[in-house]
Design a protein around this motif. Structure first.
Motif, PDB file in Angstrom:
ATOM      1  N   GLU A 198       0.683  -1.272  -0.114  1.00 48.40           N
ATOM      2  CA  GLU A 198      -0.082   0.017   0.190  1.00 48.40           C
ATOM      3  C   GLU A 198       1.080   1.297   0.207  1.00 48.40           C
ATOM      4  O   GLU A 198       1.840   1.528   0.794  1.00 48.40           O
ATOM      5  N   GLY A 199       0.221   2.043  -0.683  1.00 47.49           N
ATOM      6  CA  GLY A 199       1.109   3.473  -0.840  1.00 47.49           C
ATOM      7  C   GLY A 199       2.522   3.482  -1.949  1.00 47.49           C
ATOM      8  O   GLY A 199       3.340   4.257  -1.674  1.00 47.49           O
ATOM      9  N   ALA A 200       2.998   1.949  -2.321  1.00 49.15           N
ATOM     10  CA  ALA A 200       4.080   2.704  -3.647  1.00 49.15           C
ATOM     11  C   ALA A 200       3.915   2.875  -4.504  1.00 49.15           C
ATOM     12  O   ALA A 200       2.931   2.594  -5.368  1.00 49.15           O
ATOM     13  N   ASP A 201       4.775   4.158  -5.265  1.00 48.68           N
ATOM     14  CA  ASP A 201       4.328   3.943  -6.875  1.00 48.68           C
ATOM     15  C   ASP A 201       5.016   3.648  -7.505  1.00 48.68           C
ATOM     16  O   ASP A 201       6.845   3.542  -7.271  1.00 48.68           O
ATOM     17  N   LEU A 202       4.529   2.707  -8.007  1.00 49.07           N
ATOM     18  CA  LEU A 202       5.195   1.861  -9.282  1.00 49.07           C
ATOM     19  C   LEU A 202       5.538   2.805 -10.191  1.00 49.07           C
ATOM     20  O   LEU A 202       7.262   1.644 -10.504  1.00 49.07           O
ATOM     21  N   TRP A 203       5.275   3.698 -10.749  1.00 49.03           N
ATOM     22  CA  TRP A 203       5.980   4.263 -11.614  1.00 49.03           C
ATOM     23  C   TRP A 203       7.522   4.157 -11.392  1.00 49.03           C
ATOM     24  O   TRP A 203       8.278   3.591 -11.671  1.00 49.03           O
ATOM     25  N   GLU A 204       7.643   5.070 -10.153  1.00 47.77           N
ATOM     26  CA  GLU A 204       8.736   5.605  -9.055  1.00 47.77           C
ATOM     27  C   GLU A 204       9.630   3.991  -9.141  1.00 47.77           C
ATOM     28  O   GLU A 204      11.156   4.159  -9.088  1.00 47.77           O
ATOM     29  N   VAL A 205       8.697   3.403  -8.687  1.00 50.19           N
ATOM     30  CA  VAL A 205       9.696   1.760  -8.247  1.00 50.19           C
ATOM     31  C   VAL A 205      10.351   0.852  -9.683  1.00 50.19           C
ATOM     32  O   VAL A 205      11.158   0.544 -10.289  1.00 50.19           O
ATOM     33  N   SER A 206       9.061   1.020 -10.843  1.00 50.63           N
ATOM     34  CA  SER A 206      10.053   0.787 -12.181  1.00 50.63           C
ATOM     35  C   SER A 206      10.926   1.465 -12.396  1.00 50.63           C
ATOM     36  O   SER A 206      11.580   0.818 -13.159  1.00 50.63           O
ATOM     37  N   CYS A 207      10.105   2.799 -12.627  1.00 50.58           N
ATOM     38  CA  CYS A 207      11.919   3.323 -12.912  1.00 50.58           C
ATOM     39  C   CYS A 207      12.726   3.472 -12.401  1.00 50.58           C
ATOM     40  O   CYS A 207      14.396   3.013 -12.857  1.00 50.58           O
ATOM     41  N   SER A 208      12.833   3.730 -11.256  1.00 54.96           N
ATOM     42  CA  SER A 208      14.468   2.479 -10.610  1.00 54.96           C
ATOM     43  C   SER A 208      14.617   1.725 -10.288  1.00 54.96           C
ATOM     44  O   SER A 208      15.947   1.220 -10.875  1.00 54.96           O
ATOM     45  N   ALA A 209      14.353   0.850 -10.850  1.00 56.43           N
ATOM     46  CA  ALA A 209      14.193  -0.816 -10.683  1.00 56.43           C
ATOM     47  C   ALA A 209      15.681  -0.539 -12.168  1.00 56.43           C
ATOM     48  O   ALA A 209      16.276  -1.289 -12.417  1.00 56.43           O
ATOM     49  N   MET A 210      14.758  -0.691 -12.813  1.00 55.99           N
ATOM     50  CA  MET A 210      14.944  -0.322 -15.224  1.00 55.99           C
ATOM     51  C   MET A 210      16.042   0.061 -14.576  1.00 55.99           C
ATOM     52  O   MET A 210      16.837  -0.307 -16.186  1.00 55.99           O
ATOM     53  N   LEU A 211      16.524   1.653 -14.140  1.00 55.49           N
ATOM     54  CA  LEU A 211      17.739   2.492 -14.328  1.00 55.49           C
ATOM     55  C   LEU A 211      18.760   2.064 -13.656  1.00 55.49           C
ATOM     56  O   LEU A 211      19.717   2.564 -13.250  1.00 55.49           O
ATOM     57  N   SER A 212      18.642   1.222 -12.770  1.00 59.46           N
ATOM     58  CA  SER A 212      19.485   1.292 -11.730  1.00 59.46           C
ATOM     59  C   SER A 212      20.442   0.489 -11.954  1.00 59.46           C
ATOM     60  O   SER A 212      21.722   0.521 -10.951  1.00 59.46           O
ATOM     61  N   GLN A 213      20.551  -0.203 -13.238  1.00 53.46           N
ATOM     62  CA  GLN A 213      22.033  -0.459 -12.893  1.00 53.46           C
ATOM     63  C   GLN A 213      22.741   0.268 -14.958  1.00 53.46           C
ATOM     64  O   GLN A 213      23.671  -0.424 -15.493  1.00 53.46           O
ATOM     65  N   ILE A 214      22.353   0.978 -14.625  1.00 48.61           N
ATOM     66  CA  ILE A 214      23.179   2.553 -15.961  1.00 48.61           C
ATOM     67  C   ILE A 214      23.943   2.559 -15.223  1.00 48.61           C
ATOM     68  O   ILE A 214      25.497   2.600 -16.356  1.00 48.61           O
ATOM     69  N   GLY A 215      24.860   2.332 -14.593  1.00 45.94           N
ATOM     70  CA  GLY A 215      26.067   2.868 -13.429  1.00 45.94           C
ATOM     71  C   GLY A 215      27.018   1.918 -14.584  1.00 45.94           C
ATOM     72  O   GLY A 215      27.922   1.993 -14.355  1.00 45.94           O
ATOM     73  N   TYR A 216      26.555   0.679 -14.929  1.00 43.16           N
ATOM     74  CA  TYR A 216      27.169   0.344 -15.166  1.00 43.16           C
ATOM     75  C   TYR A 216      28.113   0.204 -16.662  1.00 43.16           C
ATOM     76  O   TYR A 216      29.411  -0.740 -16.507  1.00 43.16           O
ATOM     77  N   VAL A 217      27.377   0.862 -17.369  1.00 47.31           N
ATOM     78  CA  VAL A 217      28.222   1.346 -18.394  1.00 47.31           C
ATOM     79  C   VAL A 217      30.085   1.726 -17.658  1.00 47.31           C
ATOM     80  O   VAL A 217      30.297   2.077 -18.763  1.00 47.31           O
ATOM     81  N   THR A 218      29.701   2.185 -16.877  1.00 49.52           N
ATOM     82  CA  THR A 218      31.179   3.268 -15.979  1.00 49.52           C
ATOM     83  C   THR A 218      32.273   2.018 -15.912  1.00 49.52           C
ATOM     84  O   THR A 218      33.542   2.457 -15.721  1.00 49.52           O
ATOM     85  N   LEU A 219      32.069   0.691 -15.472  1.00 43.34           N
ATOM     86  CA  LEU A 219      32.525  -0.039 -15.485  1.00 43.34           C
ATOM     87  C   LEU A 219      33.717  -0.443 -16.660  1.00 43.34           C
ATOM     88  O   LEU A 219      32.960  -0.654 -17.916  1.00 43.34           O
ATOM     89  N   THR A 220      34.440  -1.508 -16.253  1.00 47.53           N
ATOM     90  CA  THR A 220      35.618  -2.318 -17.631  1.00 47.53           C
ATOM     91  C   THR A 220      34.925  -2.819 -17.517  1.00 47.53           C
ATOM     92  O   THR A 220      34.452  -3.578 -17.367  1.00 47.53           O
ATOM     93  N   PRO A 221      35.409  -3.339 -19.415  1.00 51.84           N
ATOM     94  CA  PRO A 221      34.933  -4.561 -19.773  1.00 51.84           C
ATOM     95  C   PRO A 221      35.372  -5.617 -18.895  1.00 51.84           C
ATOM     96  O   PRO A 221      34.706  -6.461 -18.924  1.00 51.84           O
ATOM     97  N   THR A 222      36.654  -5.741 -18.451  1.00 51.03           N
ATOM     98  CA  THR A 222      37.248  -6.401 -17.718  1.00 51.03           C
ATOM     99  C   THR A 222      35.946  -7.096 -16.778  1.00 51.03           C
ATOM    100  O   THR A 222      35.726  -8.425 -16.439  1.00 51.03           O
ATOM    101  N   LEU A 223      35.466  -5.984 -15.763  1.00 52.82           N
ATOM    102  CA  LEU A 223      34.946  -6.060 -14.917  1.00 52.82           C
ATOM    103  C   LEU A 223      33.388  -6.912 -15.013  1.00 52.82           C
ATOM    104  O   LEU A 223      32.946  -7.220 -14.492  1.00 52.82           O
ATOM    105  N   GLN A 224      33.100  -5.863 -15.686  1.00 53.08           N
ATOM    106  CA  GLN A 224      31.374  -6.578 -16.789  1.00 53.08           C
ATOM    107  C   GLN A 224      31.752  -8.116 -17.097  1.00 53.08           C
ATOM    108  O   GLN A 224      30.595  -8.565 -16.406  1.00 53.08           O
TER     109      GLN A 224
END
Length: 402
Positions: A184-210
């Motif tokens: 109850e009270g969860a903003d599903l749009w915010e939850v969905s966006c946060s989850a989908m974008l949570s891994q965007i920072g992976y593009v900053t990792l080196t290919p070896t680490l990925q």
């Protein structure tokens, strides 16, 4: 047929709520306005609050000021809390002029009208209020589409630059949104966006680490620290996009413990942590263990044993969602497809490698139109076999597919 299509395309008229403690006054309003507007009434402020909450949304509410128990000012302020986009008009007597002015300054009302108010004046002001409502809602719709477009671009970039991270983000998003739907009270749009974008920072990792993360190889202390920094990098990027500040905060704090142990001083604790961050923490840790072939029940038991790490209510919602999802798994089946038969929405049943050995897309990846075209392109240049294994939903009743 044309008439039916025309009716379906005609927008539903906006609703107007009229609030007064005198039934005779309300009846008079209805007679004056019913042929021009879609009118609803409430007998007093208390009933008006219930109407806004349970029968809305209303484009415009028009309320008398002087009413017993809940006066017009209190009602309209409550209406603003429940329905911020609703445009509010107050009717008041000449003797209450200063009260009305103070109310407008305090509550941001659209107009106040002096009683008795001629029908043509009331109609003209409601027309103005409707135009204001349409302007506000159109702006929000445009903003929503712009944000969705920005998010789609970011996720498509992730799918091309780091297919493994994109596939993981897709799994996290599906589960996190399901968990949010249980709360109850969860903003599903915010939850969905946060989850989908949570891994965007992976593009900053080196290919070896990925690659090491994808293969779940043991990381050095330095690599672990680099991996943890990706959430901060994502949050910093998203803060540049208007209206994504709450999403950025959720991602920034996705690793924070519920009890605050080990967190920096500026990190919220307990219920002060954004709900989306609390959901992300549980779901990401669940996904990590699921990737190591742990069974769902065993993962839940382990997460529950980690005292203070997770919000107990989130863990309960996660458990409920997994039970519901377990039933839905029966509606999917494995099939082999030629490359040209693949469609967006299918889920890959195995890693897809180019003939040269390059990992194109990982197991569990849900095909988008862009990733489907990527496979087609690899196939056209002769660097990909012609058959792919994927899981697809099964229609329970064949008649429903017609």
């Amino acid at each position: 047929m044309e008439s039916a299509m025309s009716d379906a395309m005609t927008p539903e008229p906006e609703k107007i709520l009229l609030v007064d403690d005198d039934p005779n006054v309300l009846s008079g309003y209805v007679r004056q306005l019913r042929y021009r507007f879609k009118v609803d009434t409430a007998n007093g402020g208390a009933e008006g609050i219930l109407k806004v909450r349970d029968a809305g949304p209303y484009a415009v509410v028009v309320s008398d000021y002087r009413m017993p128990l809940v006066d017009g000012l209190s009602f309209l302020c409550a209406a603003r809390e429940s329905s911020p986009d609703t445009v509010r008009i107050m009717l008041t007597g000449q003797a209450e002029m200063q009260t009305a002015i103070d109310a407008i300054n305090k509550g941001g009302f659209f107009r106040f009208l002096i009683k008795p108010c001629p029908a043509d004046v009331l109609i003209a002001n409601i027309d103005d209020a409707l135009r204001q409502y349409r302007l506000v809602t159109a702006e929000k719709t445009l903003l929503g589409k712009t944000l969705r477009g920005s998010i789609e671009v970011l996720t498509e970039i992730l799918s091309m630059s780091s297919p493994v991270a994109f596939s993981r983000a897709s799994r996290i998003e599906k589960l996190a949104t399901g968990v949010g739907s249980q709360m109850e009270g969860a903003d599903l749009w915010e939850v969905s966006c946060s989850a989908m974008l949570s891994q965007i920072g992976y593009v900053t990792l080196t290919p070896t680490l990925q690659q090491k993360v994808a293969l779940k190889e043991e990381l050095t202390v330095q690599e672990q620290a680099e991996l943890k920094r990706h959430a901060g990098a994502t949050a910093q990027l998203l803060r540049r996009i208007p209206r994504l500040e709450t999403v950025a905060d959720a991602i920034r704090w996705q690793d924070a413990r519920f009890d605050g142990a080990g967190s920096d001083e500026d990190v919220p604790v307990g219920k002060k942590l954004p709900l989306s961050a609390r959901i992300l923490k549980a779901v990401i840790d669940y996904e990590e263990l699921a990737g190591q072939n742990w069974q769902p029940a065993a993962i839940i038991d382990l997460l529950k044993s980690r005292q203070g790490v997770y919000d107990p209510i989130v863990l309960l919602a996660l458990e409920q969602q997994l039970l519901a999802h377990g039933e839905k798994l029966k509606s999917w089946r494995l099939r082999e497809f030629k490359i040209e038969e693949l469609e967006a929405g299918m889920i890959l049943a195995e890693d897809v490698h180019a003939l040269s050995g390059l990992l194109i897309l990982p197991k569990g990846h849900e095909l988008s139109e862009l990733s489907r075209l990527r496979l087609i392109n690899f196939h056209h240049v002769g660097d990909l076999a012609g058959v792919i294994k994927a899981v697809v939903p099964v229609v329970a009743n064949p008649a429903e597919a017609v």
